[in-house]
Design an enzyme around this catalytic site. Structure first.
Site, PDB file in Angstrom:
ATOM      1  N   SER A  55     -15.051   5.606   1.465  1.00  0.00           N
ATOM      2  CA  SER A  55     -13.827   6.309   1.871  1.00  0.00           C
ATOM      3  C   SER A  55     -14.056   7.559   2.695  1.00  0.00           C
ATOM      4  O   SER A  55     -13.093   8.185   3.146  1.00  0.00           O
ATOM      5  CB  SER A  55     -12.998   6.666   0.634  1.00  0.00           C
ATOM      6  OG  SER A  55     -12.314   5.536   0.149  1.00  0.00           O
ATOM      7  N   LYS A  58     -12.240   7.852   5.960  1.00  0.00           N
ATOM      8  CA  LYS A  58     -10.881   8.375   6.141  1.00  0.00           C
ATOM      9  C   LYS A  58     -10.835   9.688   6.919  1.00  0.00           C
ATOM     10  O   LYS A  58      -9.788  10.050   7.452  1.00  0.00           O
ATOM     11  CB  LYS A  58     -10.196   8.516   4.786  1.00  0.00           C
ATOM     12  CG  LYS A  58      -9.943   7.178   4.073  1.00  0.00           C
ATOM     13  CD  LYS A  58      -9.215   7.376   2.751  1.00  0.00           C
ATOM     14  CE  LYS A  58      -8.859   6.046   2.104  1.00  0.00           C
ATOM     15  NZ  LYS A  58      -9.996   5.373   1.484  1.00  0.00           N
ATOM     16  N   SER A 118      -7.198   9.592  -1.707  1.00  0.00           N
ATOM     17  CA  SER A 118      -8.001   8.534  -1.072  1.00  0.00           C
ATOM     18  C   SER A 118      -7.268   7.202  -1.064  1.00  0.00           C
ATOM     19  O   SER A 118      -7.859   6.136  -1.274  1.00  0.00           O
ATOM     20  CB  SER A 118      -9.354   8.384  -1.785  1.00  0.00           C
ATOM     21  OG  SER A 118     -10.263   7.665  -0.994  1.00  0.00           O
TER      22      SER A 118
END
EC number: 3.4.16.4
Length: 409
Positions: A55, A58, A118
């Protein structure tokens, strides 16, 4: 004799402590620390090998959101529809923790959900809204990386999930179990662009919780204030975890007046210890704080070694060259700051105005770690301290004539 032995003992302790600091090794497969204003690398461990980033992806997704807003293509209040693809992922507790029942949210809400909680579905929805499809958005991500000189990354989605979760929605011709991969150096470059170009992002990433559509979302960054592994100065940035990537974290913190980015990929013991990535990050930041400092080698308005620029056709043959701005560099605390600048001046033609560029002062850094800097070594413009008027036209003509004779006859 006892005094001599005592002094030797103290010196041995001091020497051993220094060696220990120099031998520091982060407990992670890949790691890197960099000071943001100069781009100087302060620590690295296998930082150029691409690997899973989960993640952490991102931060690039959100960078492109900020860029779209900055260019006027999007606004924080823009409504974003949640596609069936993004919505159905919310039913899988392994990949999403934010409900999307309203099926429409603002860009502001989705960015907050992406960075704080997230939320994978939020990242996907933003990607689809901006580019028309997640695959097209991935192409935008790749193009942005190319603009930054990053060519070793492999991207397949906007969230950082493994393709096994995405069913028929995977990037064309990518492997069914593919994942986003970058090096720690790549991650640091992205993070630096994000927080320097769009510093307001830190107002989001420093939040431990936020309201989202009637519910509360919480951060996974346990180094923020009032969190289990809180460290003063930390105000971002993003965690990431998958089976391939392991426990990852890109942090940013203020240390000794320096803005530092620390990247940790696949922290040792991350499967058993939820705090492993934060413990590694803490050790890296401790190392940076103990070893380095930001210093001003040349202040704005000062000259270095009485540097001057040559002037043609002027009433004066030289002009004093001074720094246009402060030359700030990061050095080890034990480093000698003298003789670390190379001043290069050029010949300019009168009239010369005050503040006109007449050269550069470059930091001569001989203590490079890894690739040294994310970009160029620190430098500042040298500018004219005063104006220089043009000489009388007959004198200018005569000087040009003499130069022509000397050069060609």
């Amino acid at each position: 004799m006892k005094k001599i032995l005592g002094i030797i003992f103290i010196l041995l302790i001091f020497w051993g402590g220094t060696a220990k600091a120099d031998d520091f090794e982060a407990a992670a497969e890949h790691a890197l620390a960099v000071e943001v204003s100069t781009g100087k690398i302060l620590y690295e461990k296998d930082a150029t090998t691409p690997d899973g980033i989960a993640s952490i992806t991102k931060i690039l997704t959100v960078y492109l959101v900020y860029k779209e807003i900055d260019q006027g293509h999007l606004s924080w209040d823009s409504k974003v529809a949640i596609s069936d693809y993004a919505y159905h992922l919310t039913a899988n507790s392994d990949v999403s923790n934010v409900p999307m029942e309203d099926r429409e949210y603002t860009v502001d809400q989705l960015v907050n959900a992406t960075l704080i909680a997230s939320a994978n579905s939020a990242a996907i929805a933003l990607a689809e809204h901006i580019a028309g499809s997640e695959a097209a958005f991935v192409d935008m991500m790749q193009a942005q990386l190319q603009d930054w000189g990053i060519s070793d990354a492999s991207l397949v989605n906007a969230s950082g999930l493994n393709n096994t979760y995405l069913g028929e929605n995977i990037y064309p011709e990518s492997e069914p179990d593919a994942e986003n991969q970058m090096s720690a150096l790549d991650v640091a470059i992205i993070a630096r662009h994000l927080i320097t170009e769009y510093p307001d992002v830190l107002k989001i990433t420093q939040q431990t919780s936020a309201a989202f559509a009637g519910t509360t979302i919480n951060t996974y960054n346990y180094m923020l204030a009032d969190m289990p592994y809180a460290r003063e100065g930390v105000d971002g940035l993003k965690t990431g975890t998958t089976e391939l990537a392991g426990a990852c974290f890109v942090a940013t913190s203020n240390e000794n007046g320096m803005r530092v980015i620390a990247v940790v990929m696949n922290a040792e013991g991350g499967e058993e210890n939820d705090y492993a990535r934060f413990e590694v990050t803490n050790s890296i930041l401790d190392y940076v704080q103990n070893q380095f400092e930001l210093v001003t080698l040349l202040s704005a308005g000062d000259s270095y070694n009485s540097s001057t620029g040559s002037v043609l056709d002027g009433k004066k043959k030289i002009v004093e060259a001074v720094a246009k701005s402060d030359l700030k560099v990061v050095q080890k605390k034990s480093d000698n700051q003298s003789d670390k600048i190379i001043a290069n001046t050029q010949t300019v033609t009168a009239p010369v105005t005050k503040g006109q560029t007449v050269g550069t002062a470059v930091y001569a850094d001989n203590d490079l770690i890894g690739s040294g800097y994310l970009e160029a070594v620190p430098r500042v413009e040298l500018v004219a301290q005063s104006e220089v008027e043009r000489s009388f036209f007959l004198k200018v003509w005569w000087n040009h004539f003499v130069n022509y004779v000397n050069d060609y006859l």
